[in-house]
Every structure is written in C-alpha cells, then in structure tokens.
Design an enzyme around this catalytic site. Structure first.
Site, short mmCIF file in Angstrom:
data_model
loop_
_atom_site.label_atom_id
_atom_site.label_comp_id
_atom_site.label_asym_id
_atom_site.label_seq_id
_atom_site.Cartn_x
_atom_site.Cartn_y
_atom_site.Cartn_z
N LYS A 23 0.83 -1.20 0.00
CA LYS A 23 0.00 0.00 0.00
C LYS A 23 0.87 1.25 0.00
CE LYS A 23 -3.76 -0.47 2.57
NZ LYS A 23 -4.38 -0.66 3.91
N ARG A 93 -2.99 3.24 8.65
CA ARG A 93 -3.36 2.08 7.81
C ARG A 93 -2.23 1.07 7.79
NH1 ARG A 93 -4.50 4.95 2.14
NH2 ARG A 93 -5.74 3.06 1.80
N GLY A 102 -6.21 -10.26 8.48
CA GLY A 102 -5.65 -10.38 9.82
C GLY A 102 -4.81 -9.18 10.22
N MET A 104 -4.18 -5.20 10.93
CA MET A 104 -5.09 -4.28 11.62
C MET A 104 -5.92 -3.47 10.63
SD MET A 104 -4.38 -1.23 14.24
CE MET A 104 -4.47 -0.03 12.92
N ARG A 337 -3.64 -0.95 -6.63
CA ARG A 337 -2.90 -2.22 -6.70
C ARG A 337 -3.43 -2.99 -7.90
NH1 ARG A 337 -5.84 -4.89 -1.40
NH2 ARG A 337 -7.84 -4.00 -1.88
N HIS A 455 -7.27 -31.96 5.76
CA HIS A 455 -6.98 -33.13 4.92
C HIS A 455 -7.82 -33.10 3.64
CE1 HIS A 455 -7.61 -37.38 3.68
NE2 HIS A 455 -6.32 -37.46 3.91
N SER A 773 10.32 -42.50 -26.09
CA SER A 773 9.22 -41.81 -25.43
C SER A 773 9.20 -42.27 -23.98
CB SER A 773 7.89 -42.16 -26.12
OG SER A 773 6.83 -41.60 -25.40
N CYS A 841 5.13 -39.35 -22.66
CA CYS A 841 3.72 -39.61 -22.94
C CYS A 841 2.96 -40.01 -21.68
CB CYS A 841 3.58 -40.67 -24.02
SG CYS A 841 4.23 -42.26 -23.54
N TYR A 861 9.23 -32.95 -27.26
CA TYR A 861 7.81 -32.68 -27.06
C TYR A 861 7.34 -33.32 -25.76
CZ TYR A 861 7.14 -37.53 -28.29
OH TYR A 861 7.19 -38.89 -28.27
P1 ADP Z 1 -7.86 -1.94 3.50
O1 ADP Z 1 -6.47 -2.44 3.48
O2 ADP Z 1 -8.77 -2.77 4.33
O3 ADP Z 1 -8.41 -1.64 2.15
P2 ADP Z 1 -7.35 0.87 3.80
O4 ADP Z 1 -6.16 1.26 4.56
O5 ADP Z 1 -7.26 0.92 2.34
O6 ADP Z 1 -7.82 -0.55 4.30
O7 ADP Z 1 -8.51 1.79 4.29
C1 ADP Z 1 -9.85 1.52 4.01
C2 ADP Z 1 -10.54 2.75 3.56
O8 ADP Z 1 -10.37 3.79 4.50
C3 ADP Z 1 -9.99 3.35 2.29
O9 ADP Z 1 -10.52 2.71 1.16
C4 ADP Z 1 -10.48 4.76 2.37
O10 ADP Z 1 -11.82 4.82 1.93
C5 ADP Z 1 -10.42 5.04 3.83
N1 ADP Z 1 -9.24 5.83 4.11
C6 ADP Z 1 -8.01 5.40 4.41
N2 ADP Z 1 -7.17 6.44 4.56
C7 ADP Z 1 -7.88 7.55 4.32
C8 ADP Z 1 -7.58 8.94 4.29
N3 ADP Z 1 -6.36 9.39 4.51
N4 ADP Z 1 -8.58 9.78 4.01
C9 ADP Z 1 -9.83 9.32 3.78
N5 ADP Z 1 -10.18 8.05 3.78
C10 ADP Z 1 -9.22 7.16 4.06
MG MG Z 2 -7.86 -0.42 0.92
#
Ligand code: ADP
Ligand code: MG
Ligand code: MG
Length: 891
Positions: A23, A93, A102, A104, A337, A455, A773, A841, A861
């Site tokens: 990110k 973020r 998982g 945060m 992404r 499994h 073969s 084959c 081949y």
């Molecule tokens: P995830 O990894 O779950 O997508 P993000 O870090 O992308 O989480 O955050 C989820 C959402 O939070 C983003 O899609 C955006 O809408 C909002 N967000 C994150 N940072 C900002 C910011 N600086 N200003 C406004 N909205 C934000």
């Molecule tokens: Mg996001």
C-alpha cells in the site's frame, strides 16, 4: 548513521514494497507521478520487525522520526497534529508486502478529541460531519486498538437511528452523533476499564503499536501458514492526512477496477457511496451505487477519475483496483494495486493490453496461469442458473470445480456407489487418510469441519476434485445418514451440486456448461503467442480419430501415444478373447484367422482415420502393451459362474475351459509380467498383425494424398536384445506392405523408455531405436518401487502430507530420481543418435511443473491428453520465459 524508519510518500516508490509494504509503495508511486494523494508517510516493515524483536518496544529513533515527520506534514498542511483548536486529522493504515487478512483495520480521523471535535465543527461549518467523524474514530480505535466488540457500537448506532426515525447513517443529526459519542465513550470505559485517549499523540502511538502487533495476530499467522507467506516480512504503517467523503452530498467514497474484473471488458467498474467515509462502501450497511452515476452527478470528479485510471494503467501496465474519496467535488486517490480477476478476464485483459501497446506478447503469456486455462475449458455451473438457485449452504472454497452427485456419508459407500455407476458427492464431518478411496471415487467432497489446509482440502486439490470444506452451515447426522441445513434435511442418495470455486452448495442438480475452445478467440490468441515463445512441442495422447481431431483443434502437433489396446476393448473384446482362447488351446490356425480377418481390418480402419486427422503430423502408435488376461474375465467371476451353472445342471465344459485358460495366464505380478515387448516376442503374430494394419492404413492414406508420418513404438523395452529380436521382423512387415501397395512412406521405429534399465542403457538402445518416449507413469513406479494404484489408495497422500515426499510423484515428475534416469537417457541416447526424437507420454505431460522439467532436459515434445494440450502449450511457453528470466510482474 541512525536507521531511517520513516519515509514520506515523496521518498518512496513502487519498487520498495519490501520496506514500505504494498500500500505504502503504491501511495508513494502515485505521489511521484503527480496524482492527487493526501500527503503522508510510511513507517517501515523493518521498524515493525525491530519492534517485535525488541519485545514490543519502539526501536531507537522511531518515535522521534515519527514526530518529526508529523510536524513537517503539519507545516505543509498549515495545521498541526495534536492542535485541538485546529486539528490535523490522520488515518493509520496497515500494509504488508503482500496484502493479507488479519492485519489491523484502518483507523480514520485520528487526532480528534472532545475539544478538537468542536473546532472541526466550527471550521467546517458542519457539526454533523464533525461528530460523525469523532464517533467513527472512537468506534474504529475502540475496536481495533482497545478490542471492544463491534456489536457494542453497532447496537448503539441502530438505537440512534431508531430514536431519530431514520434509516441510514448520513440522516442522523449532529445532536444524534454527539449523543452517540457519549455512549461510545461509556462503552469503551465499561469494556476496557480505560478512557478513550484524548491525547492525539497517545492515539497515534497506540495505533502504530497495534498495527505492528497485528503482524503476529493469530489470524495473520494462520493465513501465512496456509498460503506459504514467510513470517519475517513484517507490516508497514501508513500515516496519512485525512480527506473527507462524509462532508455532504458532493462528497463520498468509492472502490473501482480500471476494467471489468469478471469479463475483462475495458470499462470502468465499481461502486460509490455519497456522503460516506472509508469502508462504508464495502461494509454493506448502505447499498452503494454503480460508479458510472458519478458521470452525471459529479462530472468533474468523474473525468478526473477516468484520466487517473488511464494514467495508472499506462504507468503500471496492468489493470488496477483503486480506492478513492471525493471531498467537496475534489477527487483524492487512496490506494491502487493490481486487480484480482477471473480467468476469462485475465485472458481478455492480457490480449487487449498487447493490442493497446501496453505490454508485450511475452508479458501477456506470462500473466496467464496454466490453472486459469483449466478453468476456462472445464465444465462449470451455468452462471445464471447459479444466480437463480438458492444457496443451501456455504463453506470454504477449498478446491475449484463444479460437481453434481448423490450424497454418501462413508468412503466405502461412496466407492461402492461410484463403482455402480453413480455420480457421488462424499459428505464427511471431516476426512482422514482412511477416506481417500472414497474421495478418489467421488466427483466432489463436502466437509462440515476443517479449513483450507484440512486433509479434505489438501487431498482434493491434489486430486483435482471440487471440494467445499469447513461448511459449518451443515449438521451431519452419521446415525441417520443425513445432514441438516436450517430446516432442510438432505438424505443419503439425494442430489446436491457443489461449486468448489465459491464454496457454495446447492440442492439438486445445477446445469453445467462446458465452454468450447472455438468460442474463445482471446484464449486462442494467447496460446498462439505461447507457441511463438515455446521450444517444446506439444503432442497428444489419442486413441481414435475423434480424439485426434480434438487434439489437433486444441493445437497438438503430433500424436505422442496411440494406445492400441483400447482398440480391443468394448464390443471387440469378444473377438480378441476368441483369438486368445484358440491360441491357448493350440489352435494356431484359428488364432491367426481371428487376427487377420477380424482384428486387422478394425485396427486398419482406426489407424487410417487417425492418419487422416493428423495429416502432415507425426503419429506414434504403441504396440500392444498390457498382459493378455486383461482382456479376459476375472477369475473370481468365472469361478462363481461355473459353480452357478453347475448347480443349475447346465453344461459347464466351455466355461471350465475359459476358467482354466484364465488360471494358466494368471500372474503374481502382472505389472512386471508378460506384457509389452515381452508379449510381442513370445507371440510375434500379434505385433506383426498390428504393424501390417498400421502400414496398410498409412499407405492407403498416402495413396490418397495424405501426408503420413507413422512411428511404431515398442513398449517396455529393458534390453537392447529385445529390440534386436523383434524390430527387424516388424520392419520387414513394413517393407512388405509398402511393396504390396507400391508406395514408399517415411516411418520410424522407436521405443518407450519406462524401465530404469532401459534408461541406463539408452546408448545401446538408441543404436536401434529412432525415437524414445518416456513412459513416466511406469518409470516412476519402477524407479520408486511403488505400485501407483496401491500407493494412492493406501499411503502416498499421507507421505505427501507428512512431507516425506514433496509432491505426489505421479503428478509431478520427481526431478532428482526419475528425472536423473531421464537425463541419462537423453544424454546417452543423443550421443549415439544426435537426431533422436525424445518426448514423454505419461500423465506428467500435462503437468506444468513436469513440462518445465522436460523443457530443461531438452526434450522434443510432451504428449498429454487432448484436454490438457492448451495448458501444456502455455506451460511450455512459461518454461521458455523462465529460462530467459522475465522482469518481475507489477503488483
Ligand atoms: P484496507 O487495506 O482494508 O483496504 P485501507 O487502509 O485501504 O484498508 O482503508 C480503508 C478505507 O479507508 C480506504 O478505502 C479509504 O476509503 C479510507 N481511508 C483510508 N485512509 C484515508 C484517508 N487518509 N482519508 C480518507 N479516507 C481514508
Ligand atoms: Mg484499501
Ligand atoms: Mg481492512
């Protein structure tokens, strides 16, 4: 010099994903190409690792660098973080190298407190927005940092909506949110015994620590274990200036793909919510609108969005998945992404991007996974039928594919019913190695418990069977042999449909569609490019003209294995049996008559059809390989028949003759007994008949102008003297037929290499054989000393599970052992005969990893089932590209 723990968005770039996370690296990249990204900075993955290594202590300099960057940001923005009279608000973020569950969840509006919220209300002139932002902070911070259960907050939001008589959040008034803030603070106190922190810096420190700690959360660790992501990557923390999508109806937030991720259509695709913040769009609380509405509602923002989408695609040369926010009509980019997509979309996008000049053909080919081709050519449920049907239950999408069948609850009954011709779905609480025979027999597998690495899931993926695992919606009652979902009872024998790709279970039979190759021009285009790239030929195993035609249509440029024994099956078995019985009874004349008059014309007809279908291409025909008793009824069956007939007082002399023949021919270990060229040597009339049929057919076709390339393959050679014994005889038959027909055709005689001794004496063998073969099924059995059928039923899958073997060697060639034998055979064979044609084959011919190995060995081949030909063409191209070393794919 002190370690640099913090990078501003201006300092990073997309190449720094290891240090800055996916990110953060992409936020930096977008910043550097001039896109509107709210400014911010990234705390590195190294800082996370140092924090965890030092017993959850910030490493030296980290906090100081964070504060310093925050202050600089404040100067740039004209207001300072922590200034309660004019607060700068931030988002925190998480963002690892590879995006994963998982980690945060994002915290928005960090920096608000009881005083700052008033200032924000005043500054914005919008108290509703300010109090909404503050309650969101407490809710998110309370949830992810202080571990307050989400329902506690949700309940109170429902309460305020009810009290105010409104349906959605944006309708709640400023007063309402103010009240909610009070309630939320109480909840935090009740649940944690602590106050929601009023100090912005304290909020920041705790949030950063929470991101770091989430790297080692249970969910994250489980996910990494299941997917093989290393545990030592760490996560970065993105600290970013807030922009607000919740400041009115000319604001909002959205998520979109630059192209349609399910069809690949070059059409912007996504969803948008007015007057909303962050994850409102995906949370499901309000229903978002289709993103194209922005075109009319906020045309400027729409235009900017389109320009940005184009810029991003040009820059990354890949379809992007983006997140954005509009604040008072101004568009801000918050994430990009490469977008996940279906197999069909992947193929279309790759082809379109080549045509648009964005990527090269090599890149297009490299971007398609062999497994995706599988998805495009294998039957799947009709999408409309799936949408129309009620989902009975949903579990984990453990192994893809569509399966319809009757429910059985034990491996034994599943096996029994499958043998009786039923399509079976094995339903188990969970599976163990004792269930494998039932799994092998079933079309699909459904388990109540167990995860993506249970499994059932592992074995199903290995067997290529659809599987829905951990379907806790269902309750299996093993006593009554039924399962329940809500009110529905599904009994043994009832029909269900499993969609392994989505984890859905349906009652009854859903229609499947088998997509045809001809209707997929983009797929064909990718494969044509793959053909330009690959060095390895792709041939097919085909036993009749219809299969040969299909193989050719799929792009096979030869038949690597035509098994003639299949030509003695079905209604022809009876004729063949008569021949065998005559021979065993010493009636040579009758045996020869059956061969010449009954079987030869049939074989000739089959070969003729195949030669015509493969006009211009080589066709390798293997002489009869299995032991003869495979064409006779089983001994136990005959004993029972004789006994029953005798009890009825019938004449049993014929049946007894048959029984005694069968008993005579029984072998202790048929796999290693009288079969292959041994049979041909002991009964040359079988092989001479076959060779005559081959050459009569070839000459007939050639006389009609077909370009024939017959190659006669002698199976199961272990010693050069075997070839010396049989091959000259067979070649004389070929010569004789050509003389009779008065036409010369080009042909080859060669052998299977499937016994280790043959591989080890390949030099000698190549003195007679014009082609090799590799029969990698037998070669693997004999190299390991493992009988495949017994092993897969009894222990092989456990071996893989325990890690004794890395993979099932019958699926992927064991490169070190079996592969070593192949290597010796290639080297020594080619040393004696430099133009020796070599291929494989066995079933491995359709396995991408084995194909790569064959490429590396320099084989001519691989030959696989017609259906695998497209996969093999792509895999062979990947092998060639891997050798060249392709640039890393954007992600
Ligand atoms: P995830 O990894 O779950 O997508 P993000 O870090 O992308 O989480 O955050 C989820 C959402 O939070 C983003 O899609 C955006 O809408 C909002 N967000 C994150 N940072 C900002 C910011 N600086 N200003 C406004 N909205 C934000
Ligand atoms: Mg996001
Ligand atoms: Mg999230």
């Amino acid at each position: 010099m002190a370690t640099k723990w913090v990078y501003t968005f201006e300092e990073g770039n997309a190449g720094m994903k290891n240090l800055l996370g996916g990110k953060g690296a992409n936020l930096s990249e977008m910043t550097s190409i001039g896109l509107p990204v709210p400014p911010g900075f990234i705390i590195t993955t190294e800082a996370c690792l140092a924090y965890l290594a030092e017993g959850e202590q910030f490493p030296e300099g980290l906090w100081e660098q964070t504060v310093e960057n925050m202050k600089k940001l404040g100067e740039k923005m004209g207001r300072q973080f922590g200034d309660s009279n004019d607060p700068l608000l931030m988002s925190v973020r998480s963002g690892a190298r590879i995006s994963m569950p998982g980690m945060m969840d994002t915290i928005l509006n960090l920096g608000l407190n009881d005083q700052a919220v008033e200032a924000l209300a005043e500054r914005s002139g919008d108290p509703r927005f300010a109090w909404d932002a503050y309650r969101r902070l407490i809710q998110m911070f309370g949830g992810v940092v202080m571990n307050v259960r989400g329902e506690r907050f949700e309940e109170l939001i429902t309460r305020i909506r009810n009290e105010q008589g409104v349906k959605t959040d944006p309708e709640v008034s400023a007063e309402g949110w103010k009240q909610v803030v009070g309630w939320f603070k109480n909840v935090v106190r009740e649940e944690t015994g602590q106050e929601f922190p009023q100090d912005a810096w304290e909020q920041l420190r705790l949030a950063v620590e929470a991101v770091f700690k989430s790297w080692n959360g249970k969910r994250a660790i489980d996910y990494r274990n299941a997917t093989g992501i290393p545990h030592d990557l760490g996560t970065a923390v993105n600290v970013q200036t807030m922009v607000f999508g919740n400041v009115g109806w000319d604001s909002g937030s959205g998520v979109a793909f630059t192209r349609n991720p399910s069809t690949g259509e070059d059409d912007f695709f996504g969803e948008y919510l007015f007057n909303a913040q962050g994850e409102d769009v995906v949370s499901g609380a309000r229903t978002p609108i289709e993103v194209h509405h922005l075109k009319e509602d906020l045309p400027e923002a729409w235009d900017t969005l389109q320009e940005i989408a184009e810029t991003l695609e040009k820059h990354y040369r890949e379809m992007q998945d983006i997140e954005f926010t509009i604040e008072n009509k101004k568009l801000w980019m918050l994430q990009t992404r490469s977008g996940k997509r279906t197999a069909a979309a992947a193929v279309k996008i790759a082809v379109d991007m080549v045509n648009e000049g964005l990527i090269s053909k090599e890149e297009a080919v490299e971007r398609i996974e062999p497994g995706q081709i599988d998805q495009l050519l294998h039957p799947h449920f009709d999408i409309e039928a799936m949408e129309a049907a009620n989902v009975l239950a949903k579990g984990l999408n453990a192994s893809p594919g569509a399966a319809v069948g009757r429910v059985y609850f034990t491996a034994d009954t599943a096996e029994e019913m499958a043998k009786a011709g039923q399509s079976v779905i094995l339903v188990r609480p969970e599976t163990t190695p004792d269930d494998v025979h039932g799994m092998l027999a079933a079309r699909g597998i459904l388990t109540q418990h167990g995860g993506a690495t249970s499994h059932a899931a592992v074995v199903a993926r290995q067997l290529g069977k659809p599987c829905v695992a951990g379907c806790e919606d269902i309750h299996i009652d093993m006593n009554r042999l039924q399962f329940m979902v809500d009110g529905t009872v599904v009994k043994e024998g009832d029909v269900i449909s499993l969609d392994g790709a989505s984890g859905r279970v349906y009652l009854g039979e859903l229609p499947t569609v088998a997509p045809t190759f001809d209707e997929q021009p983009d797929l064909q285009q990718i494969l044509e490019w793959a053909d330009e790239i690959r060095r390895l030929g792709v041939w097919a195993n085909a036993d009749d003209p219809e299969q040969a035609t299909r193989a050719r249509n799929y792009g096979a440029t030869g038949i690597g294995l035509c098994r003639t024994e299949h030509m003695f099956m079905g209604e022809r078995t009876e004729k063949f049996q008569r021949g065998i019985l005559a021979k065993q009874a010493g009636n040579e004349e009758e045996a020869q008559r059956v061969l010449d008059e009954e079987l030869l014309p049939l074989q000739r007809e089959d070969f003729y059809g195949i030669f015509k279908a493969m006009d211009g291409l080589p066709v390798i025909i293997r002489l009869l390989d299995p032991p003869l008793h495979e064409f006779l009824p089983p001994r136990e069956e005959l004993i029972a028949e004789v006994a029953a007939a005798r009890a009825r007082g019938e004449d049993v002399s014929e049946a007894e003759k048959l029984l005694s023949t069968v008993e005579d021919m029984a072998e202790f270990n048929p796999m290693l007994g009288l079969r292959g060229c041994r049979l041909g040597i002991m009964m040359p009339e079988l092989n001479t008949m076959q060779v005559r049929a081959i050459f009569e057919a070839a000459c007939d076709a050639a006389l009609e102008g077909v370009d024939v390339h017959p190659e006669v393959m002698i199976p199961l050679t272990s010693h050069i003297n075997e070839l010396k014994e049989i091959q000259p005889l067979l070649e004389s038959v070929a010569q004789q037929v050509m003389a009779e027909k008065n036409i010369e055709i080009k042909y080859k005689f060669g052998t299977m290499i499937e016994i280790p001794r043959a591989a080890l004496t390949a030099g000698e063998i190549a003195s007679m054989a014009e082609f090799f073969s590799f029969g990698t099924n037998d070669l693997t059995q004999m190299a390991f000393g493992i009988s495949r059928d017994d092993a897969e039923r009894k222990f092989l899958l456990s071996y893989v599970e325990k890690g004794i073997l890395p993979v099932n060697p019958f699926q992927t060639i064991d490169p070190i052992g079996v592969g070593r034998l192949m290597e010796v055979a290639v080297q020594e064979g080619r040393a004696v005969r430099s133009d020796l044609e070599i291929g494989i084959c066995g079933e491995h011919g359709g396995d991408p990893a084995s194909i790569e190995f064959c490429h590396q060995l320099g084989l001519n081949y691989v030959s696989c089932s017609p259906y695998r030909v497209p996969v093999a063409r792509l895999a062979a191209a990947h092998a060639a590209l891997n050798e060249k070393g392709m640039p890393e794919r954007p992600d």
